[in-house]
Design an enzyme around this catalytic site. Structure first.
Site, short mmCIF file in Angstrom:
data_model
loop_
_atom_site.label_atom_id
_atom_site.label_comp_id
_atom_site.label_asym_id
_atom_site.label_seq_id
_atom_site.Cartn_x
_atom_site.Cartn_y
_atom_site.Cartn_z
N TYR A 60 -3.57 0.88 -3.09
CA TYR A 60 -3.13 -0.45 -2.68
C TYR A 60 -2.81 -1.30 -3.91
O TYR A 60 -3.30 -1.05 -5.01
CB TYR A 60 -4.23 -1.13 -1.87
N VAL A 61 -2.03 -2.31 -3.64
CA VAL A 61 -1.69 -3.28 -4.69
C VAL A 61 -2.12 -4.65 -4.20
O VAL A 61 -1.72 -5.08 -3.11
CB VAL A 61 -0.19 -3.28 -5.02
N GLN B 237 0.84 -1.18 0.00
CA GLN B 237 0.00 0.00 0.00
C GLN B 237 0.88 1.23 0.00
O GLN B 237 2.06 1.17 0.34
CB GLN B 237 -0.92 0.02 1.22
N LYS C 42 -3.34 -2.48 -9.10
CA LYS C 42 -3.06 -1.28 -8.31
C LYS C 42 -4.31 -0.41 -8.30
O LYS C 42 -4.77 0.04 -9.34
CB LYS C 42 -1.89 -0.52 -8.92
N ASP D 7 12.26 8.03 -10.31
CA ASP D 7 12.11 7.32 -9.03
C ASP D 7 12.82 5.97 -9.08
O ASP D 7 12.25 4.94 -8.70
CB ASP D 7 10.63 7.13 -8.71
#
EC number: 2.7.11.1
Length: 699
Positions: free
Chosen positions: A349-350, A344, A364, A461
């Site tokens: 959330y996944v 999460q 997701k 990222d």
């Protein structure tokens, strides 16, 4: 007829009729037979040629019987040849006795004609033997020669005509054979081309279904999950991009804002559909990076090869059709139950899901009510549609409806993330060959984004938790929710700072100027993690030291004396190749240089890790100076500068979060049920510990 039979008994018959003349004529004729024989010997070729050719010549010579009349009228040298020829042939029975086969070969008609001519010649010869006793020999010779020269002149043409006809036949046969052979070869070549084209189309269809992997475990078809993967393939074709586990802030299915999932009316799925408060709730709308870390490569789907009924008729080929209904995804995840929760974050959330065809997916769910989330959802889909690489996670599909629900569906990767194996609770130590393979694979994926995509894509990222691993521990770069497109003619992109502490490039954190060299710095930090086994920040020292500040002088020392003791992860127990370690250390040291201009390109790092480039190529003409402390001395860098800048930046972002400047700041639980603290800041909120990746996500 008696004369026709006389040739058989010709030797006794000739002497009685004319005793005196035969000697002279025979003498003359005896001289003639040899030439006649010679002529005959030359004439055999005509017989050897088609048997039909000689008879017409004899028949052409037989009509001239009137010629004897001409010979009787005058003893012209021109007229005698035919009669003399006939006479010579008529008076040559003895020689023919020796050569009857030749005349028999020439045809019986020739003998008969000779006998008929013999009777005529006999009457004329009897009357003119005395007068022509001496003259006939020359004419006879000339006649013989002329007469035989005529057949000789005639014979060659016949033989030539025969040879020409035979050669023509040979040429015709050869031409036919050549044409047949050429046609056969052409036909075979066409068959081979068809087979090659068919195989290419077949391979392309497989690649389309699972673009990143040569082995597609799912049979292509329109039944069962094949349609689903065809959607994925088409999705990836149109997206031209391996969709990574990208966290895009988009309104998640049931949940409005906040951490709790509001039970969604649509899902009548099997599991009990309950609000999602069960997962640890992220702090105030935190910008938690949901990493669909377990997005599996196509490799992971091997056991689910058998095709089952398609999940839904709406699932078809093409990205535009690779959409799912919320009910389908809720059913696949058992109502988004806690048992299926993979992780999460600030955006949702996944969950792990299983489609009706047995394919494992990672879903997701993005929180609703955030304009930033909506923009990042669109950005992720756009970027995924642009890339296609085996070291980038692929997107299977998505769900977007008028109710504000935004869900992204990724392939499921079974081996979690690099962070989980390096810093988590996997319980095993990752060996050196696996670390090197992961470094090389992720470097290739990042180099593809920077140098093979136009416009280039800056990930923004890069970190260990965004490197997902398939069942073979092949690295896949994930999470493109923060990615940015950059035109080639732009030196940098000015944007709000987003990322994770410990991985942010100093120039990006301080000024917001984003270039591909910002990703290179983050990748260098990840290489240091692989080498040292440490996290990007030292939580035990309250972030007094960052991994970059700690490792930089050690890297310089390794370059000088080749001693890896302090730098290398002790859990490796010296089980590594020194030359491979030297290459990775050199790449890491060059990638984390303070000045972005002095960092190498990702393609240079790839070549160095593969051993195709020397370590000097990483300097690219830059010769760093050595400071007294062993670090890199330059006009824009001093020891501890990076850590100081990060602490300052952290303070600013945390203060802005405390004052509510941005609802996107907040706590983050890294992907996985047991997230590590390597890339997160430990924070205690309400007595519970949560991990925050202080990603500055401005509105």
């Amino acid at each position: 007829m008696a004369e026709g039979q006389s040739p058989e008994n010709s030797p006794p018959a000739p002497p009685p009729p004319s005793p005196p003349s035969p000697p002279s004529s025979n003498d003359q004729q005896t001289t003639s037979p040899p030439p006649s024989d010679n002529q005959e010997t030359t004439s055999p070729p005509p017989p050897s040629s088609p048997d039909i050719a000689p008879p017409p010549q004899q028949q052409q010579e037989s009509p001239p019987p009137p010629l004897p009349e001409n010979s009787s009228d005058g003893s012209s040298s021109s007229s005698p040849p035919p009669p003399s020829d006939s006479s010579s042939q008529s008076q040559s029975p003895p020689p023919p006795s020796t050569s009857p086969p030749q005349q028999s070969d020439n045809n019986g008609n020739k003998g008969n004609n000779n006998e008929n001519n013999k009777g005529n010649d006999g009457s004329s010869g009897d009357g003119g033997n005395k007068n022509m006793s001496h003259t006939p020999p020359p004419p006879s010779k000339t006649s013989d020669h002329s007469s035989h020269s005529q057949p000789r002149s005639l014979a060659p043409p016949t033989s030539n005509s025969g040879s020409n006809s035979s050669s023509n036949d040979g040429l015709n046969i050869g031409a036919v054979i050549g044409l047949v052979a050429a046609a056969g070869i052409l036909f075979i070549v066409m068959i081979l081309l068809c087979v090659c084209c068919f195989r290419k189309k077949k391979k392309k269809s497989k690649l389309d279904q699972m673009p990143y992997y040569g082995s597609n475990a799912y049979p292509a078809g329109k039944t069962g999950g094949d349609q689903y993967y065809n959607q994925n393939a088409a999705t990836q074709q149109q997206q031209h991009y391996n969709q990574n586990d990208h966290i895009v802030n988009l309104p998640p299915p049931p949940g409005s804002m906040g951490t709790n999932w509001v039970s969604s009316p649509p899902p009548p799925p099997p599991g009990n559909w309950q609000p999602m408060p069960s997962p640890p709730a992220p702090v105030s709308g935190g910008a938690n990076v949901i990493q669909s870390g377990e997005m599996s490569s196509n490799f992971s789907s091997g056991p689910y090869a058998p095709s089952l009924p398609p999940p839904h008729p709406s699932v078809a080929l093409g990205f535009n059709n690779s959409t799912f209904t919320y009910e389908e995804l809720a059913s696949a995840t058992q109502g988004f139950s806690k048992d299926r929760l993979l992780g999460q974050g600030g955006f949702g959330y996944v969950h792990k899901g299983i489609l009706p065809n047995g394919k494992e997916i990672a879903v997701k769910s993005l929180k609703a009510g955030s304009g930033q989330g909506e923009r990042e959802f669109q950005a992720e889909v756009e970027i995924i549609s642009r890339v296609h690489h085996r070291h980038l996670v692929s997107l299977v599909g998505y769900c977007s409806n008028a109710g504000g629900q935004r869900l992204l569906v990724y392939e499921f990767l079974p081996n979690d993330t690099l962070e989980f194996h390096l810093h988590g609770k996997s319980g095993t130590v990752m060996d050196w060959p696996t670390r090197l393979k992961i470094a090389l694979g992720s470097a290739k994926g990042l180099a593809y984004l920077h140098e093979d995509c136009h416009p280039k894509i800056i990930h923004r990222d890069i970190k260990a938790s965004n490197i997902l691993l398939d069942h073979n521990f092949e690295a896949k770069v994930a999470d493109f929710g923060l990615a940015k497109l950059s035109q080639d003619n732009n030196t940098h992109v000015s944007t709000r700072v987003m990322g994770t502490f410990g991985y942010l490039a100093p120039e990006y954190a301080s000024s917001g100027k984003l270039t591909e060299k910002s990703d290179v710095f983050s990748f260098g930090v990840m290489l240091l993690e692989l080498i040292t086994g440490r996290g990007p920040v030292d939580l035990s020292g309250d972030m007094e030291d960052s991994l970059v500040d700690w490792a930089r002088p050690l890297c310089m020392r390794v370059a000088q004396d080749g001693e890896y003791g302090e730098l290398v992860d002790p859990f490796l127990e010296h089980q590594y190749e020194p030359y491979e370690m030297a290459r990775m250390v050199a790449c890491a040291a060059a990638a984390v240089r303070h000045s972005g201009r002095r960092r190498p390109k990702m393609s240079q790092i790839v070549r160095t890790l593969e051993g195709d480039a020397s370590l000097d190529d990483l300097d690219d003409g830059v010769k760093p100076k050595q400071s007294s402390s062993g670090g890199e001395g330059s006009s824009d860098y001093e020891m501890g500068t990076y850590g100081a800048e990060m602490r300052k930046f952290r303070k600013v972002t945390l203060e802005s979060r405390d004052y509510g400047a941005s609802s996107e700041y907040g706590a983050t639980s890294e992907y996985g049920l047991d997230p590590s603290s390597s890339s997160s800041e430990e924070m205690h909120i309400g007595g519970s510990t949560s991990k925050t990746t202080t990603t500055n996500r401005g509105i």
